[in-house]
Design a protein around this motif. Sequence first.
Motif, short mmCIF file in Angstrom:
data_model
loop_
_atom_site.label_atom_id
_atom_site.label_comp_id
_atom_site.label_asym_id
_atom_site.label_seq_id
_atom_site.Cartn_x
_atom_site.Cartn_y
_atom_site.Cartn_z
N ILE A 122 13.99 12.66 36.25
CA ILE A 122 13.88 13.85 35.42
C ILE A 122 12.70 14.69 35.92
O ILE A 122 11.85 14.20 36.68
N LEU A 123 12.66 15.94 35.51
CA LEU A 123 11.57 16.87 35.87
C LEU A 123 11.34 16.88 37.39
O LEU A 123 10.22 16.72 37.87
N ASN A 124 12.40 17.10 38.15
CA ASN A 124 12.29 17.07 39.60
C ASN A 124 11.39 18.14 40.18
O ASN A 124 10.86 17.99 41.29
N MET A 125 11.23 19.26 39.45
CA MET A 125 10.40 20.35 39.96
C MET A 125 8.90 20.12 39.72
O MET A 125 8.08 20.90 40.16
N PHE A 126 8.56 19.02 39.06
CA PHE A 126 7.16 18.70 38.77
C PHE A 126 6.63 17.68 39.78
O PHE A 126 7.38 17.06 40.54
N TYR A 160 5.32 36.50 43.97
CA TYR A 160 5.18 35.67 42.78
C TYR A 160 3.91 34.84 42.86
O TYR A 160 3.61 34.22 43.88
N ARG A 161 3.18 34.84 41.76
CA ARG A 161 1.96 34.04 41.68
C ARG A 161 2.18 32.95 40.63
O ARG A 161 2.28 33.24 39.44
N HIS A 162 2.25 31.73 41.11
CA HIS A 162 2.51 30.62 40.20
C HIS A 162 1.24 30.26 39.43
O HIS A 162 0.21 29.95 40.01
N LEU A 163 1.34 30.32 38.10
CA LEU A 163 0.18 30.07 37.24
C LEU A 163 0.18 28.68 36.62
O LEU A 163 -0.70 28.35 35.84
N GLY A 164 1.18 27.88 36.98
CA GLY A 164 1.25 26.53 36.43
C GLY A 164 2.46 26.36 35.52
O GLY A 164 3.15 27.33 35.18
N GLN A 165 2.72 25.12 35.13
CA GLN A 165 3.85 24.84 34.25
C GLN A 165 3.53 23.64 33.37
O GLN A 165 2.73 22.78 33.73
#
Length: 577
Positions: free
Chosen positions: A266-270, A510-515
């Motif tokens: 699960i949560l593969n993008m993390f 795109y500036r990734h600010l976290g998740q």
Amino acid sequence: MRNLKRFSDTFGEYPSLSRFLVVFAVSGGGLVAYSEANNIQSAAKIDELPEAGGEKKRVVVLGTGWAGTSFLKNLKNHSYDVQVISPRNYFAFTPLLPSVTVGTVEARSVVEPIRNIVKKKNLNVNYWEAECYRIDAKNKKVYCRSSQEDKEEFVVDYDYLVVSMGARVNTFNTPGVEENCHYLKEVEDAQKIRRTVIDCFEKASLPTLSDEERKRILQFVIVGGGPTGVEFAAELHDFVSEDLVKLYPSVKDLVKITLLEATDHILNMFDKRITTFAENKFHRDGIDLRTGAMVVKVSDKEISTKVIKTGEISTIPYGMAVWSTGIATRPVVMDFMKQIGQANRRVLATDEWLRVEGTNSIYALGDCATINQRKVMEDISAIFIKADKDNSGTLTVKEFQEALDDICDRYPQVKLYLNNKHMSSLVDLLKESKGDVAKESIELNVEEFKSALSQVDSQMKNLPATAQVAAQQGSYLADCFNRMEECTKKPEGPLRFRESGRHRFRPFRYRHLGQFAPLGGEQTAAQLPGDWVSIGHSSQWLWYSVYASKQVSWRTRSLVVSDWMRRFIFGRDSSQI
């Protein structure tokens, strides 16, 4: 009467004070309400459709989601006549929908009427509650159908079109999903889930049912191990263990929550640390986590799954199933894609300036589109010619450095490649390709130049379909529209390598600010820029702070915070309202 007149005179002189008057009791128990006359007049004008062919360019915005609302909030240029068309007359803070499903947050706390947003703009903005069912790119028209009972149809002309209609749920054509599963994409979906959860507990408490039927009714199945599915599973577990077991003690031991995921985790993008922690926590909490299990059929009482590695088919009885497995393109966008020669694509493609490929005045943002980043190798010869200013047939370090900023601006994959290779600049990459040669004496012909950059395009990645991406795209496009005239006269973008001059604007970045991934039990996993990972109670408070600050108005901000406080003090509400 004298006091009442004094209040009336005061609010007439300072109409803004009327916002602070909530209730004023007068003799006899009456209620006096004040409103601002100027606001009423401006509200009346909001539905007057301006005539086409005026001096102002007409911008039609389709959708009131993250991308469309961000565009509207950041648009400041008065030279546009803006028409907003959407069947949803509000903006919804979708990251909190899992909280709405169990009453942690109320539905009205996460929505802001779109008219509240546009009335604060000192611009000519009109909103129409309707659904766009056809886009005519050739004639610059959008065909719309009213959301009211009469379903009246009308046509709106545009000079610029902003398509931000979002996407629909992807069922992967799995039989029975549409008929039997709940989705979790809209506020209405969250409200239906909330009512169904309570229905299941009420039905299971009836004395006429067998234990086997009670177990089936209290079996909750979530399909999809992404952020939405994981957060809903965590919220549902907390709702059951903290609130419902106290109200339904006779059936508390029959409740079961199952999470199905087709991939191995699960949560593969993390980050893997977050994935491992989440899986271990779910196992400790008693959530039945099944990875590598693909749903092949859904009936009204059972879900059939296939183990991908072995092909084994099994069935799971359920009382409620929630489908959260990804997104697909809406039919109106698919029809539009056929018109502009993108019929073979799965998602509407735009260039790096968010302009739809094959059009000049249509932009697409958010989940309904993807940026088709141009490859360096497609333009490698043109880049070489443009950088070779003395037409010598070779590139020196000096010539290359002069074009370096434009190359990195135009092709972001170049910078990603350098970071992954731990190189400070492209000059280091060129030096690596030439071997042990002094930097100043490096000269490359076109074939050597191609060889040096041959692997750069391997770093190209599509942006995720998240609220964060959509909001940044809306803000970026609004900034472009705000400075359209200025940048047309004085372009600020990178060089046009295949043509003369420069692009008007810098391309979208795109500036990734976290998740975040809330995991229940007041624990959240946070993955922030710089490979910084935090898991636990401290991250939960960070989640509270960030989500409160990201609300679109002080009204929704105060409502969400008060809902959290209410839940801490009184627990979640289990009524079926």
